[in-house]
Design an enzyme around this catalytic site. Structure first.
Site, PDB file in Angstrom:
ATOM      1  N   ARG A 234       0.852  -1.180   0.000  1.00 33.04           N
ATOM      2  CA  ARG A 234       0.000   0.000   0.000  1.00 33.04           C
ATOM      3  C   ARG A 234       0.887   1.228   0.000  1.00 33.04           C
ATOM      4  O   ARG A 234       1.957   1.238   0.640  1.00 33.04           O
ATOM      5  CB  ARG A 234      -0.874   0.046   1.264  1.00 33.04           C
ATOM      6  N   GLU A 263      -4.491   7.201  -5.372  1.00 31.81           N
ATOM      7  CA  GLU A 263      -4.683   6.562  -6.679  1.00 31.81           C
ATOM      8  C   GLU A 263      -6.170   6.441  -7.006  1.00 31.81           C
ATOM      9  O   GLU A 263      -6.980   6.358  -6.090  1.00 31.81           O
ATOM     10  CB  GLU A 263      -4.021   5.167  -6.681  1.00 31.81           C
ATOM     11  N   HIS A 281      -1.707  -0.287 -10.071  1.00 40.99           N
ATOM     12  CA  HIS A 281      -2.235  -1.208  -9.048  1.00 40.99           C
ATOM     13  C   HIS A 281      -2.783  -2.488  -9.695  1.00 40.99           C
ATOM     14  O   HIS A 281      -3.975  -2.790  -9.585  1.00 40.99           O
ATOM     15  CB  HIS A 281      -3.323  -0.523  -8.213  1.00 40.99           C
TER      16      HIS A 281
HETATM   17  C1  8YV Z   1      -6.463  -5.494  -5.590  1.00 43.84           C
HETATM   18  C2  8YV Z   1      -5.170  -5.348  -3.423  1.00 43.84           C
HETATM   19  O1  8YV Z   1      -5.941  -4.814  -6.676  1.00 43.84           O
HETATM   20  O2  8YV Z   1      -5.454  -7.447  -2.463  1.00 43.84           O
HETATM   21  C3  8YV Z   1      -5.307  -6.257  -2.275  1.00 43.84           C
HETATM   22  O3  8YV Z   1      -5.258  -5.790  -1.137  1.00 43.84           O
HETATM   23  O4  8YV Z   1      -4.876  -4.212  -3.287  1.00 43.84           O
HETATM   24  C4  8YV Z   1      -5.318  -5.873  -4.787  1.00 43.84           C
HETATM   25  O5  8YV Z   1      -5.215  -7.224  -4.883  1.00 43.84           O
HETATM   26  C5  8YV Z   1      -7.554  -4.672  -5.078  1.00 43.84           C
HETATM   27  O6  8YV Z   1      -7.990  -4.995  -3.807  1.00 43.84           O
HETATM   28  C6  8YV Z   1      -8.705  -4.793  -6.052  1.00 43.84           C
HETATM   29  O7  8YV Z   1      -9.563  -3.811  -5.817  1.00 43.84           O
END
Ligand code: 8YV
Length: 315
Positions: A234, A263, A281
């Site tokens: 993150r 983002e 992402h």
């Molecule tokens: C995804 C993520 O892109 O798993 C996570 O925490 O950030 C990613 O796998 C995201 O959650 C999809 O919205």
């Protein structure tokens, strides 16, 4: 039986939306302009939230849904869900762990390899005619045999480190404690000391209030002018202003980033830099993994409303 009412906070792929619409009364909240009017009108009947990792559910949203029972997150990271607010009302929370681990680790390595060896720049060199007109591409930096630090040796960090052993790298890691499943890797708990000891620093920590800006100015400067930071976790785990300052001044060599503060908008200072690799992402963004993630979002909701055990509970 009436279908449970679910507030959908973000979009999903078509294949997930079709099945969700079949099982539940989905409220496409992300398409609603006047969100507060919508919540006033429909909030009382909403029993579940289906959200995405980066969107979560904040306290204000949770408090505006008096019948809320469950929050299902499409992502392993649930840092954007206000867990305290959920806990106060015994609202269950689920996420999608494990199914995305390998893709995220693969992508972290892909970013490291691409940036070190300038794969994207090399492709541009060929396409633009520079190869023919100007000559050979500038030299790049070696990867194998170098030193790597993994900040956070959880599921994703472990898979990153495991892959890196194939590149004969010296591997060190930091975590709250030494891991007995990592006997061959050096445990260096302090992030600054970890950064001092490595050429590449992978950030693979689950984000929380405790890890906010754990990669700070000191860590970045310890990594140094030939160092590279790779973030597949993150944005909040890195002090982005300090990162930008160091990339601009050359105090840090380079950065490969899949996540950004605010983002999908990002600080325009990133766009002026040529020592960064910027990704939208997408570390978990394969068909295979996203199908598995969508399956878990749905199956957790189904299990909850059937009174069964949740498959992947957080709370
Ligand atoms: C995804 C993520 O892109 O798993 C996570 O925490 O950030 C990613 O796998 C995201 O959650 C999809 O919205």
């Amino acid at each position: 039986m009436n279908k449970p009412e679910i507030l959908q906070v973000g979009a999903y792929p078509e294949w997930d939306e079709v099945v969700l619409n079949d099982l539940f009364n989905m409220h496409r909240y992300f398409e609603i302009e006047d969100k507060s009017a919508y919540l006033k009108q429909h909030g009382a009947k909403i029993k579940g939230i289906a959200t995405r990792g980066e969107l979560g559910a904040d306290r204000a949203l949770i408090e505006s849904l008096p019948s809320l029972e469950v929050i299902s997150v499409y992502g392993v990271g649930y840092d954007a869900v206000d867990l305290a607010a959920a806990k106060e009302r015994n609202i269950r929370v689920t996420n999608t762990p494990d199914v995305l681990t390998n893709d995220v680790a693969d992508f972290g390595l892909a970013m490291m390899l691409s940036l070190s060896r300038q794969v994207i720049g090399g492709s541009e060199w060929v396409r633009s005619g520079n190869w023919k007109n100007t000559g050979n591409f500038p030299l790049t930096s070696r990867i194998h045999g170098k030193r790597v630090g993994v900040l956070g040796l959880g599921r994703i960090g472990f898979e990153v480190a495991k892959r890196l052993t194939g590149f004969d790298m010296e591997i060190s890691y930091s975590d709250v404690s030494a891991k007995d499943y990592a006997p061959d890797w050096n445990f260096i708990q302090d992030p600054v000391a970890l950064a001092e000891s490595c050429d590449f620093l992978f950030v693979t920590l689950a984000a929380s209030a405790e890890t906010r800006h754990i990669v700070n100015k000191e860590v970045i400067e310890a990594l140094g002018k030939t160092g590279m930071v790779i973030n597949v976790s993150r944005a909040a785990n890195i002090d982005e202003e300090a990162l930008l300052d160091a990339l601009e001044s050359g105090a840090l060599g380079s950065a490969a980033l899949d996540v950004f503060e605010g983002e999908p908008a990002l600080n325009p200072r990133f766009l002026a830099l040529d020592n960064v690799l910027l990704q939208p992402h997408q570390a978990s963004g394969t068909y295979e993994t996203r199908k598995a993630m969508g399956g878990l979002v749905r199956e957790n909701l189904v299990a909850h409303f059937a009174g069964k055990d949740l498959l992947t509970p957080v709370l």
